[in-house]
Design an enzyme around this catalytic site. Sequence first.
Site, mmCIF file in Angstrom:
data_model
loop_
_atom_site.group_PDB
_atom_site.id
_atom_site.type_symbol
_atom_site.label_atom_id
_atom_site.label_comp_id
_atom_site.label_asym_id
_atom_site.label_seq_id
_atom_site.Cartn_x
_atom_site.Cartn_y
_atom_site.Cartn_z
ATOM 1 N N ARG A 104 0.887 -1.175 0.000
ATOM 2 C CA ARG A 104 0.000 0.000 0.000
ATOM 3 C C ARG A 104 0.914 1.211 0.000
ATOM 4 O O ARG A 104 1.684 1.404 0.938
ATOM 5 C CB ARG A 104 -0.906 -0.008 1.235
ATOM 6 N N HIS A 131 -7.036 1.020 -6.714
ATOM 7 C CA HIS A 131 -7.244 0.131 -5.559
ATOM 8 C C HIS A 131 -7.879 -1.175 -6.065
ATOM 9 O O HIS A 131 -9.025 -1.495 -5.764
ATOM 10 C CB HIS A 131 -8.161 0.816 -4.537
ATOM 11 N N GLN A 134 -9.807 -3.996 -3.922
ATOM 12 C CA GLN A 134 -11.135 -3.630 -3.423
ATOM 13 C C GLN A 134 -12.224 -4.010 -4.427
ATOM 14 O O GLN A 134 -13.299 -4.489 -4.057
ATOM 15 C CB GLN A 134 -11.179 -2.115 -3.156
ATOM 16 N N ASP A 226 -17.450 6.950 -1.898
ATOM 17 C CA ASP A 226 -16.254 6.785 -1.069
ATOM 18 C C ASP A 226 -15.997 8.154 -0.446
ATOM 19 O O ASP A 226 -16.616 9.155 -0.835
ATOM 20 C CB ASP A 226 -15.075 6.311 -1.952
ATOM 21 N N CYS A 267 -16.484 1.193 0.073
ATOM 22 C CA CYS A 267 -15.317 0.352 0.403
ATOM 23 C C CYS A 267 -14.932 0.443 1.869
ATOM 24 O O CYS A 267 -14.251 -0.445 2.381
ATOM 25 C CB CYS A 267 -14.142 0.728 -0.485
ATOM 26 N N ARG A 295 -13.655 -9.023 1.117
ATOM 27 C CA ARG A 295 -12.225 -8.760 0.919
ATOM 28 C C ARG A 295 -11.412 -10.017 1.252
ATOM 29 O O ARG A 295 -10.414 -10.320 0.605
ATOM 30 C CB ARG A 295 -11.760 -7.580 1.789
#
Length: 315
Positions: A104, A131, A134, A226, A267, A295
């Site tokens: 990340r 991302h 996700q 988001d 998310c 996830r």
Amino acid sequence: MEEKDFLTLSELNPEDLNYILELSAEFKDGRKDGFGHGLLKSKQFALIFEKPSTRTRVSFQVAIDELGGNAVTLSSTEMQLGRGETIEDTARVLSRYVHCIMARVISHSSVVKLATYSSIPVINGLSDLYHPVQILADLLTLKEKKRKLEGLNVAWIGDGNNVCNSWLIGASLSGINFRVATPKGYEPLDEAVSTAKKIAAETGASIYLTEEPEEAVKDADCVMTDTFVSMGFDKEREERMKVFMPKYQVNKQLFSLAKSDAIFMHCLPAHRGEEVTDEIIDGPNSAVFDQAENRLHTTKALLCFIMRGIERLRV
Ligand code: CP
Ligand code: NVA
């Protein structure tokens, strides 16, 4: 998948993506019986974090543990990377110890560099631009709830950020009609839009950008948003709130324009009262905790897919 790495989602073709989603469902069904235990036996993973994480960190660690592998979780500030060792050298060294890296990163160019100088697969666990991990969980959730992906209308409301950029690619690979409503200046990445449009021409998906949330949400099967202030953008918080609020908030009024059985996805982490109201995220149509759970299952499937791919490349 032709490449060893998973950085944006565009590494997958529709068949690969479908395979990963089907495998994810098998991992989900079989979890209580230990399905898949041993599939990553003797495989070592480095999980590197330059930014905070709850879901990505825990889902990767648990997925690797449940499949019999081992994860070394590292904060970049505790590594020599944080004192100026180059990404190139870090990549070369880690390639001698582990079989796969998940990172990340603050800047997407870091994960690209890590992938370029590693001899092992590198997975983007979120960058400023993409991302992809996700979106696997999001697509599995949507497929579970709607029993299909092709032909669905999905609305993205708010910031055209990293999650939105990978969603553009995920939607186009899945034959989804993806409508993005953002303020001027906060549109998704040009590169992601053009990649998505190219894929959409082959799959029958459609990509539509607008500034009007109502236009995107109308008849949607799924409404998604988001945070308005992603990690790394905190200095812009005040300005962003003025631009996004209240027009881009997913609330009862906006959500009522979607289909009556539409689901809400996010998310997480959510900033309640900003991009979404409590009544929507806690309401009967919200799928956010199934999405978070997924996830874990999609990470298992992705890791198996990638590790088998790399074995094939080496043969
Ligand atoms: N959705 C997501 O990636 O969450 P974390 O930041 O907690 O990993
Ligand atoms: N867009 C958000 C996603 C967090 C999982 C961010 O980058 O902070």
